[in-house]
Design a protein around this motif. Structure first.
Motif, PDB file in Angstrom:
ATOM      1  N   GLU A 174       0.818  -1.202   0.000  1.00  0.00           N
ATOM      2  CA  GLU A 174       0.000   0.000   0.000  1.00  0.00           C
ATOM      3  C   GLU A 174       0.862   1.267   0.000  1.00  0.00           C
ATOM      4  N   PRO A 175       0.454   2.310  -0.724  1.00  0.00           N
ATOM      5  CA  PRO A 175       1.187   3.579  -0.692  1.00  0.00           C
ATOM      6  C   PRO A 175       1.301   4.160   0.719  1.00  0.00           C
ATOM      7  N   ASP A 176       0.289   3.942   1.563  1.00  0.00           N
ATOM      8  CA  ASP A 176       0.313   4.465   2.932  1.00  0.00           C
ATOM      9  C   ASP A 176       1.535   3.970   3.692  1.00  0.00           C
ATOM     10  N   PHE A 177       1.820   2.669   3.562  1.00  0.00           N
ATOM     11  CA  PHE A 177       2.966   2.094   4.273  1.00  0.00           C
ATOM     12  C   PHE A 177       4.276   2.669   3.769  1.00  0.00           C
ATOM     13  N   TRP A 178       4.448   2.697   2.448  1.00  0.00           N
ATOM     14  CA  TRP A 178       5.721   3.149   1.897  1.00  0.00           C
ATOM     15  C   TRP A 178       5.901   4.657   1.988  1.00  0.00           C
ATOM     16  N   ASN A 179       4.810   5.393   1.985  1.00  0.00           N
ATOM     17  CA  ASN A 179       4.922   6.832   2.206  1.00  0.00           C
ATOM     18  C   ASN A 179       5.450   7.120   3.614  1.00  0.00           C
ATOM     19  N   ARG A 180       4.892   6.420   4.622  1.00  0.00           N
ATOM     20  CA  ARG A 180       5.337   6.606   6.005  1.00  0.00           C
ATOM     21  C   ARG A 180       6.782   6.156   6.175  1.00  0.00           C
ATOM     22  N   THR A 181       7.145   5.077   5.466  1.00  0.00           N
ATOM     23  CA  THR A 181       8.487   4.504   5.608  1.00  0.00           C
ATOM     24  C   THR A 181       9.543   5.347   4.910  1.00  0.00           C
ATOM     25  N   LEU A 182       9.300   5.662   3.644  1.00  0.00           N
ATOM     26  CA  LEU A 182      10.319   6.341   2.846  1.00  0.00           C
ATOM     27  C   LEU A 182      10.558   7.775   3.273  1.00  0.00           C
ATOM     28  N   GLN A 183       9.532   8.451   3.821  1.00  0.00           N
ATOM     29  CA  GLN A 183       9.761   9.824   4.265  1.00  0.00           C
ATOM     30  C   GLN A 183      10.707   9.854   5.460  1.00  0.00           C
ATOM     31  N   ASN A 184      10.752   8.790   6.236  1.00  0.00           N
ATOM     32  CA  ASN A 184      11.718   8.700   7.338  1.00  0.00           C
ATOM     33  C   ASN A 184      13.092   8.294   6.839  1.00  0.00           C
ATOM     34  N   TRP A 185      13.145   7.353   5.912  1.00  0.00           N
ATOM     35  CA  TRP A 185      14.436   6.919   5.394  1.00  0.00           C
ATOM     36  C   TRP A 185      15.186   8.062   4.734  1.00  0.00           C
ATOM     37  N   GLN A 186      14.491   8.830   3.879  1.00  0.00           N
ATOM     38  CA  GLN A 186      15.204   9.880   3.157  1.00  0.00           C
ATOM     39  C   GLN A 186      15.733  10.951   4.098  1.00  0.00           C
ATOM     40  N   SER A 187      14.991  11.242   5.178  1.00  0.00           N
ATOM     41  CA  SER A 187      15.459  12.275   6.103  1.00  0.00           C
ATOM     42  C   SER A 187      16.694  11.814   6.867  1.00  0.00           C
ATOM     43  N   GLU A 188      16.719  10.528   7.249  1.00  0.00           N
ATOM     44  CA  GLU A 188      17.876  10.008   7.974  1.00  0.00           C
ATOM     45  C   GLU A 188      19.109   9.949   7.077  1.00  0.00           C
ATOM     46  N   LEU A 189      18.937   9.515   5.844  1.00  0.00           N
ATOM     47  CA  LEU A 189      20.072   9.436   4.925  1.00  0.00           C
ATOM     48  C   LEU A 189      20.610  10.823   4.591  1.00  0.00           C
ATOM     49  N   LEU A 190      19.716  11.807   4.477  1.00  0.00           N
ATOM     50  CA  LEU A 190      20.155  13.181   4.248  1.00  0.00           C
ATOM     51  C   LEU A 190      20.946  13.700   5.439  1.00  0.00           C
ATOM     52  N   ALA A 191      20.494  13.375   6.653  1.00  0.00           N
ATOM     53  CA  ALA A 191      21.189  13.831   7.860  1.00  0.00           C
ATOM     54  C   ALA A 191      22.601  13.256   7.930  1.00  0.00           C
ATOM     55  N   VAL A 192      22.756  11.975   7.603  1.00  0.00           N
ATOM     56  CA  VAL A 192      24.085  11.353   7.630  1.00  0.00           C
ATOM     57  C   VAL A 192      24.981  11.980   6.575  1.00  0.00           C
ATOM     58  N   ALA A 193      24.465  12.129   5.362  1.00  0.00           N
ATOM     59  CA  ALA A 193      25.262  12.733   4.296  1.00  0.00           C
ATOM     60  C   ALA A 193      25.685  14.152   4.665  1.00  0.00           C
ATOM     61  N   SER A 194      24.790  14.898   5.300  1.00  0.00           N
ATOM     62  CA  SER A 194      25.115  16.272   5.712  1.00  0.00           C
ATOM     63  C   SER A 194      26.236  16.278   6.745  1.00  0.00           C
ATOM     64  N   MET A 195      26.175  15.352   7.704  1.00  0.00           N
ATOM     65  CA  MET A 195      27.205  15.290   8.740  1.00  0.00           C
ATOM     66  C   MET A 195      28.567  14.939   8.137  1.00  0.00           C
ATOM     67  N   VAL A 196      28.567  13.953   7.244  1.00  0.00           N
ATOM     68  CA  VAL A 196      29.818  13.516   6.620  1.00  0.00           C
ATOM     69  C   VAL A 196      30.459  14.648   5.819  1.00  0.00           C
ATOM     70  N   ILE A 197      29.665  15.361   5.035  1.00  0.00           N
ATOM     71  CA  ILE A 197      30.206  16.378   4.126  1.00  0.00           C
ATOM     72  C   ILE A 197      30.482  17.702   4.835  1.00  0.00           C
ATOM     73  N   LEU A 198      29.543  18.151   5.672  1.00  0.00           N
ATOM     74  CA  LEU A 198      29.737  19.440   6.341  1.00  0.00           C
ATOM     75  C   LEU A 198      30.900  19.415   7.318  1.00  0.00           C
ATOM     76  N   SER A 199      31.169  18.229   7.911  1.00  0.00           N
ATOM     77  CA  SER A 199      32.277  18.143   8.873  1.00  0.00           C
ATOM     78  C   SER A 199      33.643  18.254   8.196  1.00  0.00           C
ATOM     79  N   ILE A 200      33.666  18.221   6.867  1.00  0.00           N
ATOM     80  CA  ILE A 200      34.931  18.456   6.157  1.00  0.00           C
ATOM     81  C   ILE A 200      35.349  19.917   6.309  1.00  0.00           C
ATOM     82  N   TYR A 201      34.376  20.831   6.241  1.00  0.00           N
ATOM     83  CA  TYR A 201      34.680  22.259   6.183  1.00  0.00           C
ATOM     84  C   TYR A 201      34.296  23.025   7.456  1.00  0.00           C
ATOM     85  N   LEU A 202      33.419  22.460   8.265  1.00  0.00           N
ATOM     86  CA  LEU A 202      32.956  23.148   9.469  1.00  0.00           C
ATOM     87  C   LEU A 202      33.528  22.486  10.710  1.00  0.00           C
ATOM     88  N   ARG A 203      33.592  23.224  11.812  1.00  0.00           N
ATOM     89  CA  ARG A 203      34.196  22.719  13.047  1.00  0.00           C
ATOM     90  C   ARG A 203      33.277  22.973  14.241  1.00  0.00           C
TER      91      ARG A 203
END
Length: 224
Positions: A174-203
């Protein structure tokens, strides 16, 4: 007592914050649920009943599973993948499982090493992969909890709208299940990518998640 609090302050503070936010979510979710009940012409329910409802369980579990997915992926991917300049990464060329000497296992274990680090076979293999395995199991458990609670909550809405309930297997499509699931996955993956990349230039001075303030941007695997 003071020493124990100091030595465990990070875990205790996050544990306390978790409980505070979970309680706040319970009250906010209860109020929101009752607003929907009233709007649908139904009676509001008490807090105790809401806390044992499928709706509350699904809301909690869907966040937990995305967090554990994030940690599971990050733990295993950082074994083999690097990001030059990030304190969250190994240095380029050092990816892989590393030697027994570097990992202090077998004959290279020290007196204060865990006993399974000195052992061989299955015990050492389990210890060597225990963090990732437990995070993976927690992800699967919370994902299953979300799906089971989610189908119950979904079917409550189906019956309220005079529609046929669905099976658990059908709910997984059902779209309901995957909508609830994927909106959480994408936010977590974005947060990790942001931490990995921003920590190169920021302190952040004093944080082990940051490089020392004066470290060059291309310094990799260096903690503050």
């Amino acid at each position: 007592m003071r020493t124990a609090l100091r030595d465990n302050a990070l875990g205790l503070v996050f544990g306390l914050l978790f409980l505070i936010v979970l309680v706040a979510q319970a009250f906010a979710g209860h109020a929101d649920f009752n607003q929907q009940q009233v709007a649908a012409g139904m009676e509001p329910i008490g807090l105790g009943r809401y806390l044992t409802s499928a709706s509350f369980a699904a809301d909690v579990a869907e966040n937990w599973q995305s967090e554990y997915l994030q940690f599971f992926l990050y733990i295993f991917l950082t074994v083999w993948l690097v990001q030059k300049g990030s304190p969250e990464s190994k240095k380029p060329g050092e990816q892989g499982l590393e030697s027994d000497r570097e990992q202090k296992v077998g004959s290279f274990a020290t007196d204060d090493s865990p006993s399974w680090a000195r052992a061989g076979g299955l015990r050492r293999t389990l210890l060597s992969n225990s963090l990732g395995l437990v995070m993976g199991l927690l992800f699967v458990a919370s994902w299953l909890t979300q799906s089971i609670a989610g189908v119950a909550a979904y079917n409550e809405e189906q019956l309220r709208d005079l529609q046929e309930p669905v099976t658990w297997a059908r709910y997984l499509t059902e779209p309901d299940f995957w909508n609830r699931t994927l909106q959480n996955w994408q936010s977590e993956l974005l947060a990790v990518a942001s931490m990995v990349i921003l920590s190169i230039y920021l302190r952040q001075r004093g944080s082990p998640e940051s490089k020392p303030v004066g470290s060059p941007h291309d310094a990799t695997g260096v903690e503050g």
